[in-house]
Scaffold this active site. Sequence first.
Site, mmCIF file in Angstrom:
data_model
loop_
_atom_site.group_PDB
_atom_site.id
_atom_site.type_symbol
_atom_site.label_atom_id
_atom_site.label_comp_id
_atom_site.label_asym_id
_atom_site.label_seq_id
_atom_site.Cartn_x
_atom_site.Cartn_y
_atom_site.Cartn_z
ATOM 1 N N PHE A 1 40.889 51.700 48.928
ATOM 2 C CA PHE A 1 40.654 52.074 47.536
ATOM 3 C C PHE A 1 41.804 51.529 46.687
ATOM 4 O O PHE A 1 42.973 51.598 47.073
ATOM 5 C CB PHE A 1 40.613 53.594 47.381
ATOM 6 N N HIS B 2 36.025 56.304 60.290
ATOM 7 C CA HIS B 2 37.072 55.678 59.485
ATOM 8 C C HIS B 2 38.326 56.546 59.511
ATOM 9 O O HIS B 2 38.355 57.628 58.939
ATOM 10 C CB HIS B 2 36.564 55.496 58.050
ATOM 11 N N LYS C 202 34.836 51.085 63.843
ATOM 12 C CA LYS C 202 34.441 52.305 63.125
ATOM 13 C C LYS C 202 33.048 52.791 63.513
ATOM 14 O O LYS C 202 32.703 53.943 63.234
ATOM 15 C CB LYS C 202 34.515 52.066 61.614
ATOM 16 N N GLU D 30 32.052 42.089 52.814
ATOM 17 C CA GLU D 30 32.997 41.557 53.795
ATOM 18 C C GLU D 30 32.330 40.495 54.664
ATOM 19 O O GLU D 30 32.928 39.441 54.930
ATOM 20 C CB GLU D 30 33.553 42.667 54.679
ATOM 21 N N CYS E 63 43.296 52.870 52.686
ATOM 22 C CA CYS E 63 42.829 52.538 54.036
ATOM 23 C C CYS E 63 43.351 51.205 54.548
ATOM 24 O O CYS E 63 43.045 50.810 55.673
ATOM 25 C CB CYS E 63 41.304 52.561 54.064
ATOM 26 N N HIS F 6 36.706 45.263 58.853
ATOM 27 C CA HIS F 6 36.960 46.567 58.216
ATOM 28 C C HIS F 6 35.684 47.408 58.274
ATOM 29 O O HIS F 6 35.748 48.601 58.572
ATOM 30 C CB HIS F 6 37.417 46.367 56.776
#
Length: 540
Positions: free
Chosen positions: A527, A467, A462, A442, A291, A431
């Site tokens: 990931f 996402h 998002k 985050e 991502c 993010h």
Amino acid sequence: MASSTVSSWMIGSCMSVPGEKEHELHGFFGIYKSKCKWAIPSKTTKGVFINSKSNNPLTFPISSSFLSQPNRTITGFSSSNSCFLFTGSAVTRPPTKSISSAQTGEVMAIASQSAMEAAPKKKPPTKERRVVVTGMGVTTPVGHDPHTFYENLLEGVSGISEIEAFDCSQYPTRIAGEIKSFSTDGWIVPKLSKRMDKFMLYMLTAGKKALSDGGITEDMMNELDKRRCGVLIGSAMGGMKVFNDAIEALRVSYRKMNPFCVPFATTNMGSAMLAMDLGWMGPNYSISTACATSNFCILNAANHIIRGEADLMLCGGSDAAIIPIGLGGFVACRALSQRNTDPSRASRPWDSNRDGFVMGEGAGVLLLEELEHAKQRGATIYAEFLGGSFTCDAYHMTEPHPKGTGVILCVEKALAQSGVSKEDVNYINAHATSTPAGDLKEYQALVHCFGQNPELRVNSTKSMIGHLLGAAGAVEAVATIQAIRTGWVHPNINLENPDEGVDTNILVGPKKERLDIKVALSNSFGFGGHNSSILFAPYK
């Protein structure tokens, strides 16, 4: 290595006294024994090492006591002569020049220069090349052009709904940021539209729209130096639908398989097809870092321009994984929200009632351009790209580092690389995916980096589109640039009960807000512990 005697290197035959001796060789891959023939010239201090198979000599300067020393360290290998190159107190490293074959009996000088002359020269300093954004293209659940897309974000419109592309009634998650209507008419020829995976269709369409938005007309295209135009658009998942269809066909017979199933499944083929369509011969490849893919592509594309390797770069990301195997895979990871009865409220970054992220699909593409090139052609400059950084958590496949060290390092490196003070950053497109652990880590990393800056505003795109996986960073970069252009930042929808410890004074509320952006930061993580941060600012 400095030379203590002679610095000339030669290949050829010479009068010598041959001998054979077993030597213990110390190489890059360990110690091993080798029987080698040595030609010892009687009237010179040069030695000749001859491979026992080919008897092809390699002459090099040595001291008279060279052969009495059993241990030598290998520094290289002459592939054309099957000979090892050695180091020693009296041996120089050969200059890196190609060796052509010489006729038998002839002696050919390869180089004759001092060690000082052979030393690599520093590259002369070059004027810093600035990178600007001159075009944008998107394919998203809330709009297929930058204006519509951002207007919907400002109004808090959610693009998340029940999945209609296939029957998912047996899945625990039945919602996504699915693109309901999409057409390639006028952008991609029908023959390819029928064969390509959706991730490629989204990518090519968004890429060509970015060109159009950047004012690259057909006439101007013909005037471009296409050797200096490149495409760097990635994908996290690639052509999952094409590959899955091939597997189903294989159950019947390999003869039923689509001959394009392999090339159209690979993540690089979208960039390749777009470059072929445009005739752009500059840097062309894709990056896949889950991502974080888009940000990696954007920063690398900018670096090609900064280094003088390109003047124009199309960059970003695309993904289309809302298919049974894609949905099922993320369900198996236990990563998705199951708020099926209320789709538009399912994605809720930093809200204490979040239960996972919502899958989305689409593409985002930026047209990056060298500043002087853009000015020369009269392009509209939307924003300036300042720089960015990548790091790795080196911790876990899917979980963020508990102390946020990778994210903190990434943000700090991005600021340092761009020459930006933390006080100048007053907008962050986070993010924030709506996962229990990720959002909070985050947020804590951002507070660590920027402190309690009263001007700082943070939001998550998002919350409205879900996402978009490998496309997320590019689509969010478009949102960030639109925020710079319009002076408005979009809301965080569904943030009703913030996590404990989250200061809502930093987060944008449920309505759009006015903000004169100095410097904007956009984060994307993936990931594998991939972290990326990129920075934009108004062009001045």
